[in-house]
Scaffold this active site. Structure first.
Site, PDB file in Angstrom:
ATOM      1  N   GLY A   1      11.372  -3.934   3.457  1.00 47.28           N
ATOM      2  CA  GLY A   1      12.971  -4.152   3.337  1.00 47.28           C
ATOM      3  C   GLY A   1      12.988  -5.104   2.056  1.00 47.28           C
ATOM      4  O   GLY A   1      14.323  -5.750   1.929  1.00 47.28           O
TER       5      GLY A   1
ATOM      6  N   LYS B   1      -2.061   4.808  -4.176  1.00 48.64           N
ATOM      7  CA  LYS B   1      -2.993   5.329  -3.157  1.00 48.64           C
ATOM      8  C   LYS B   1      -4.451   5.402  -3.647  1.00 48.64           C
ATOM      9  O   LYS B   1      -5.518   5.024  -3.143  1.00 48.64           O
ATOM     10  CB  LYS B   1      -2.667   6.569  -2.535  1.00 48.64           C
ATOM     11  CG  LYS B   1      -1.550   6.252  -1.546  1.00 48.64           C
ATOM     12  CD  LYS B   1      -1.199   7.856  -0.788  1.00 48.64           C
ATOM     13  CE  LYS B   1       0.103   7.607  -0.061  1.00 48.64           C
ATOM     14  NZ  LYS B   1      -0.334   7.065   1.588  1.00 48.64           N
TER      15      LYS B   1
ATOM     16  N   LYS C   1      -3.160  -4.969   9.448  1.00 49.91           N
ATOM     17  CA  LYS C   1      -1.782  -4.415   8.990  1.00 49.91           C
ATOM     18  C   LYS C   1      -1.188  -3.852  10.184  1.00 49.91           C
ATOM     19  O   LYS C   1      -2.002  -2.935  10.796  1.00 49.91           O
ATOM     20  CB  LYS C   1      -1.788  -3.630   7.900  1.00 49.91           C
ATOM     21  CG  LYS C   1      -0.318  -3.251   7.572  1.00 49.91           C
ATOM     22  CD  LYS C   1      -0.122  -2.516   6.033  1.00 49.91           C
ATOM     23  CE  LYS C   1       1.329  -2.124   5.777  1.00 49.91           C
ATOM     24  NZ  LYS C   1       1.511  -1.399   4.534  1.00 49.91           N
TER      25      LYS C   1
ATOM     26  N   THR D   1      -3.784   3.758   1.418  1.00 53.10           N
ATOM     27  CA  THR D   1      -4.787   3.688   2.236  1.00 53.10           C
ATOM     28  C   THR D   1      -5.936   4.976   1.813  1.00 53.10           C
ATOM     29  O   THR D   1      -5.494   6.076   1.454  1.00 53.10           O
ATOM     30  CB  THR D   1      -4.351   4.038   3.588  1.00 53.10           C
ATOM     31  OG1 THR D   1      -3.568   3.110   4.064  1.00 53.10           O
ATOM     32  CG2 THR D   1      -5.628   4.382   4.610  1.00 53.10           C
TER      33      THR D   1
ATOM     34  N   ALA E   1       0.810  -1.219   0.222  1.00 54.43           N
ATOM     35  CA  ALA E   1       0.046  -0.071   0.103  1.00 54.43           C
ATOM     36  C   ALA E   1       0.911   1.236   0.046  1.00 54.43           C
ATOM     37  O   ALA E   1       1.978   1.328   0.647  1.00 54.43           O
ATOM     38  CB  ALA E   1      -0.932   0.182   1.223  1.00 54.43           C
ATOM     39  N   GLY E   2       0.216   2.439  -0.613  1.00 57.83           N
ATOM     40  CA  GLY E   2       0.822   3.769  -0.517  1.00 57.83           C
ATOM     41  C   GLY E   2       1.500   4.218  -1.708  1.00 57.83           C
ATOM     42  O   GLY E   2       1.916   5.213  -2.041  1.00 57.83           O
TER      43      GLY E   2
ATOM     44  N   ASN F   1       1.684   8.396  10.693  1.00 54.88           N
ATOM     45  CA  ASN F   1       1.378  10.010  10.293  1.00 54.88           C
ATOM     46  C   ASN F   1       0.066  10.368  10.449  1.00 54.88           C
ATOM     47  O   ASN F   1      -0.246  11.567   9.830  1.00 54.88           O
ATOM     48  CB  ASN F   1       1.759   9.991   8.751  1.00 54.88           C
ATOM     49  CG  ASN F   1       3.141   9.393   8.591  1.00 54.88           C
ATOM     50  OD1 ASN F   1       4.230   9.908   9.334  1.00 54.88           O
ATOM     51  ND2 ASN F   1       3.555   8.642   7.381  1.00 54.88           N
ATOM     52  N   THR F   2      -0.761   9.792  11.256  1.00 51.86           N
ATOM     53  CA  THR F   2      -2.030   9.906  11.403  1.00 51.86           C
ATOM     54  C   THR F   2      -2.123  10.230  13.041  1.00 51.86           C
ATOM     55  O   THR F   2      -2.232   8.986  13.606  1.00 51.86           O
ATOM     56  CB  THR F   2      -3.233   9.399  10.982  1.00 51.86           C
ATOM     57  OG1 THR F   2      -3.259   9.431   9.734  1.00 51.86           O
ATOM     58  CG2 THR F   2      -4.515   9.756  11.390  1.00 51.86           C
TER      59      THR F   2
ATOM     60  N   PHE G   1      -1.847   9.977   4.821  1.00 49.97           N
ATOM     61  CA  PHE G   1      -3.288   9.406   4.169  1.00 49.97           C
ATOM     62  C   PHE G   1      -3.674  10.447   3.055  1.00 49.97           C
ATOM     63  O   PHE G   1      -4.912  10.793   3.093  1.00 49.97           O
ATOM     64  CB  PHE G   1      -4.376   9.172   5.097  1.00 49.97           C
ATOM     65  CG  PHE G   1      -3.904   7.804   6.055  1.00 49.97           C
ATOM     66  CD1 PHE G   1      -2.962   6.929   5.473  1.00 49.97           C
ATOM     67  CD2 PHE G   1      -4.775   7.533   7.113  1.00 49.97           C
ATOM     68  CE1 PHE G   1      -2.819   5.926   6.400  1.00 49.97           C
ATOM     69  CE2 PHE G   1      -4.588   6.379   7.655  1.00 49.97           C
ATOM     70  CZ  PHE G   1      -3.747   5.516   7.412  1.00 49.97           C
TER      71      PHE G   1
ATOM     72  N   ASN H   1       8.688   8.873   5.081  1.00 43.84           N
ATOM     73  CA  ASN H   1       7.405   9.405   4.525  1.00 43.84           C
ATOM     74  C   ASN H   1       6.704   9.901   5.853  1.00 43.84           C
ATOM     75  O   ASN H   1       6.414   9.149   6.929  1.00 43.84           O
ATOM     76  CB  ASN H   1       6.710   8.603   3.321  1.00 43.84           C
ATOM     77  CG  ASN H   1       5.523   7.806   4.187  1.00 43.84           C
ATOM     78  OD1 ASN H   1       4.583   8.465   4.351  1.00 43.84           O
ATOM     79  ND2 ASN H   1       5.837   6.534   4.419  1.00 43.84           N
TER      80      ASN H   1
ATOM     81  N   ASN I   1       4.076  -2.344   8.787  1.00 43.41           N
ATOM     82  CA  ASN I   1       4.180  -0.724   8.109  1.00 43.41           C
ATOM     83  C   ASN I   1       5.542  -0.424   8.450  1.00 43.41           C
ATOM     84  O   ASN I   1       6.468  -1.209   8.721  1.00 43.41           O
ATOM     85  CB  ASN I   1       3.108  -0.143   9.006  1.00 43.41           C
ATOM     86  CG  ASN I   1       2.621   0.963   8.108  1.00 43.41           C
ATOM     87  OD1 ASN I   1       3.174   1.592   7.274  1.00 43.41           O
ATOM     88  ND2 ASN I   1       1.171   0.826   7.697  1.00 43.41           N
ATOM     89  N   THR I   2       5.609   0.973   8.201  1.00 36.62           N
ATOM     90  CA  THR I   2       6.964   1.512   8.504  1.00 36.62           C
ATOM     91  C   THR I   2       7.264   1.798   9.723  1.00 36.62           C
ATOM     92  O   THR I   2       6.234   1.669  10.559  1.00 36.62           O
ATOM     93  CB  THR I   2       6.926   2.926   7.736  1.00 36.62           C
ATOM     94  OG1 THR I   2       5.693   3.528   8.359  1.00 36.62           O
ATOM     95  CG2 THR I   2       6.847   3.068   6.245  1.00 36.62           C
TER      96      THR I   2
ATOM     97  N   SER J   1      -0.387   3.135  10.508  1.00 37.23           N
ATOM     98  CA  SER J   1       0.618   4.315   9.808  1.00 37.23           C
ATOM     99  C   SER J   1       0.958   5.178  11.018  1.00 37.23           C
ATOM    100  O   SER J   1       0.124   5.638  11.775  1.00 37.23           O
ATOM    101  CB  SER J   1      -0.226   4.844   8.794  1.00 37.23           C
ATOM    102  OG  SER J   1      -0.237   4.134   7.756  1.00 37.23           O
TER     103      SER J   1
HETATM  104  C1  FMN Z   1       5.921   6.725   0.402  1.00 39.71           C
HETATM  105  C2  FMN Z   1       5.306   5.659   1.226  1.00 39.71           C
HETATM  106  C3  FMN Z   1       3.700   5.697   1.423  1.00 39.71           C
HETATM  107  C4  FMN Z   1       3.177   4.822   2.188  1.00 39.71           C
HETATM  108  N1  FMN Z   1       1.648   4.744   2.201  1.00 39.71           N
HETATM  109  C5  FMN Z   1       1.147   3.661   2.972  1.00 39.71           C
HETATM  110  C6  FMN Z   1      -0.151   3.696   3.219  1.00 39.71           C
HETATM  111  O1  FMN Z   1      -0.747   4.683   2.749  1.00 39.71           O
HETATM  112  N2  FMN Z   1      -1.018   2.876   3.657  1.00 39.71           N
HETATM  113  C7  FMN Z   1      -0.110   1.613   4.304  1.00 39.71           C
HETATM  114  O2  FMN Z   1      -0.642   0.800   4.804  1.00 39.71           O
HETATM  115  N3  FMN Z   1       1.154   1.815   4.131  1.00 39.71           N
HETATM  116  C8  FMN Z   1       1.953   2.447   3.434  1.00 39.71           C
HETATM  117  N4  FMN Z   1       3.128   2.391   3.251  1.00 39.71           N
HETATM  118  C9  FMN Z   1       3.906   1.318   3.853  1.00 39.71           C
HETATM  119  C10 FMN Z   1       4.149   0.259   2.745  1.00 39.71           C
HETATM  120  O3  FMN Z   1       3.020  -0.306   2.585  1.00 39.71           O
HETATM  121  C11 FMN Z   1       5.133  -0.799   3.391  1.00 39.71           C
HETATM  122  O4  FMN Z   1       4.396  -1.482   4.627  1.00 39.71           O
HETATM  123  C12 FMN Z   1       6.494  -0.077   3.889  1.00 39.71           C
HETATM  124  O5  FMN Z   1       6.951   0.845   3.184  1.00 39.71           O
HETATM  125  C13 FMN Z   1       7.354  -1.368   4.199  1.00 39.71           C
HETATM  126  O6  FMN Z   1       7.754  -1.917   2.832  1.00 39.71           O
HETATM  127  P1  FMN Z   1       9.103  -1.471   1.859  1.00 39.71           P
HETATM  128  O7  FMN Z   1      10.420  -1.548   2.814  1.00 39.71           O
HETATM  129  O8  FMN Z   1       9.469  -2.792   0.731  1.00 39.71           O
HETATM  130  O9  FMN Z   1       8.764  -0.179   1.607  1.00 39.71           O
HETATM  131  C14 FMN Z   1       3.860   3.665   2.510  1.00 39.71           C
HETATM  132  C15 FMN Z   1       5.156   3.459   2.425  1.00 39.71           C
HETATM  133  C16 FMN Z   1       5.920   4.394   1.565  1.00 39.71           C
HETATM  134  C17 FMN Z   1       7.386   4.588   1.449  1.00 39.71           C
END
Ligand code: FMN
Length: 364
Positions: free
Chosen positions: A295, A65, A214, A85, A61-62, A175-176, A114, A110, A243-244, A173
């Site tokens: 990762g 969007k 998640k 999301t 996700a992300g 950021n909310t 949302f 980031n 998530n992050t 997330s």
């Molecule tokens: C720019 C950005 C925006 C993201 N937006 C969302 C989001 O809206 N909803 C969500 O569940 N995860 C979001 N994520 C998290 C990713 O879905 C993922 O869980 C996280 O980046 C770890 O995977 P990766 O290391 O492969 O990026 C976002 C990640 C990035 C980098």
């Protein structure tokens, strides 16, 4: 074709502001004629949540969007795409800049918050592609200023049931403000009860759409005990880990940007997310499948996630640094690993290292 696209576009996109580059990539995917990736070999197919995935490598996700390009992404080789999301009402997100590349760490921070077009506009897009097939998951969240966040999730289940292959309840997330507090046992129990109830109410009209939860990689182990306990009690269909992270591993090299507020993703997230995946796997005792994310940037990291407990995989950040060709590479390496082990599916590898991983010292 994909290799050429990567070679031409990546240096150019990386020279731009990260958010402008992302916008441009979405535009390119919308308008470029893309040949379909070769069909996946049978042994890469995965059955989970009552769905048949052509291969286990999904887009997290992300990235998409607003559900603008799920079909283009599947044509490029992803086995499934998670959009969102999505929040009930459109939302602008946090002020820019809010997306930062940590180049030497192959990471992103980031704090988008949302930003999305809202349920009505995105539902129209998904309804228009409903007959196109493929697995498109819908990741749902609450509006920042919502008075009743659980109600937001329940409403989104009702809105999207007919067009979603599965739902992801995103309570992780960073950021909310306050969103991650919804992972607390009592609040989560109430949320999942309402979500599952909303799905049940649709039953005569629609099939039961799988619901996944998640979670953040930053939960403590007692918190994870509670979360898995509630997820099992409420009969969710699976979990996404995760998530992050709001943590900043000591290995980070980009000294200035590491202090930016937000969620960190990419290479430095791999160890902590994989540990949390293994910890989740041992707690679920096989009750439902897990999606491993955080990762993944190669065949080796994908295989490590499977062995830690992932039935399916998702990635995002590595696309920025390694390009879309990486998806084909990962699939080829998974197929090679299966041949080498004389296995006809990934299922027998899932979680084979979980006990070992959970016995190791905690990743720094
Ligand atoms: C720019 C950005 C925006 C993201 N937006 C969302 C989001 O809206 N909803 C969500 O569940 N995860 C979001 N994520 C998290 C990713 O879905 C993922 O869980 C996280 O980046 C770890 O995977 P990766 O290391 O492969 O990026 C976002 C990640 C990035 C980098």
């Amino acid at each position: 074709m994909i290799g050429l696209f990567d070679r031409l576009s990546r240096p150019f996109l990386r020279a731009l502001d990260p958010e402008d580059a992302h916008r441009l990539a979405i535009k390119a995917l919308r308008f470029m004629p893309l040949a379909k990736a070769p069909a996946d070999s049978d042994e890469l197919a995965v059955r989970a949540f009552g769905l048949k995935f052509p291969n286990p490598v999904g887009l997290a996700a992300g990235f998409d969007k607003n559900a603008e390009v799920p079909d283009a992404l599947m044509r490029l080789g992803f086995g499934f795409v998670e959009v969102g999301t999505i929040t009930p009402r459109p939302q602008a997100g946090n002020p820019r800049p809010r997306l930062f590349r940590l180049e030497s760490d192959q990471a992103i921070i980031n704090r988008l918050g949302f930003n999305n077009d809202g349920a009505a506009a995105i539902h129209m897009r998904l309804a228009a592609r409903r007959d196109a097939g493929g697995i498109v998951g819908v990741n749902i969240g609450a509006n920042r200023d919502s008075k009743d966040r659980s109600e937001d999730y329940a409403r989104l289940i009702e809105t999207f049931s007919a067009v979603a292959s599965y739902f992801t309840v995103n309570v992780s997330s960073p950021n909310t403000p306050g969103l991650r507090d919804m992972q607390q046992a009592k609040v989560l129990d109430d949320l999942l009860a309402r979500v599952i109830d909303a799905r049940e109410r649709l039953r005569p009209r629609a099939n039961l759409t799988p619901v996944l939860l998640k979670i953040a990689p930053d939960l403590t182990l007692p918190e994870l005990d509670d979360v898995v306990g509630v997820a099992r009690k409420r009969h969710v269909d699976g979990m996404i880990v995760g998530n992050t992270t709001i943590s900043r591993p000591s290995s980070l090299r980009e000294c200035d940007r590491r202090h930016e507020e937000g969620g960190l993703s990419g290479k430095p997230l791999f160890k902590i997310a994989t540990r949390m995946l293994a910890e989740t796997f041992v707690r679920t005792e096989g009750t439902f499948p897990l999606i491993g994310v955080g990762g993944i940037d190669s065949g080796a990291t994908a295989i490590a996630k499977v062995k830690a407990g992932a039935t399916l995989l998702q990635l995002y950040t590595a696309l920025v640094y390694r390009g879309i060709g990486m998806v084909t590479e990962i699939k080829a390496e998974l197929a090679t690993a299966l041949k080498r082990g004389h296995r006809n599916s990934l299922a027998s590898m899932v979680g084979s290292d979980a006990a070992t991983i959970t016995a190791e010292s905690w990743p720094a």
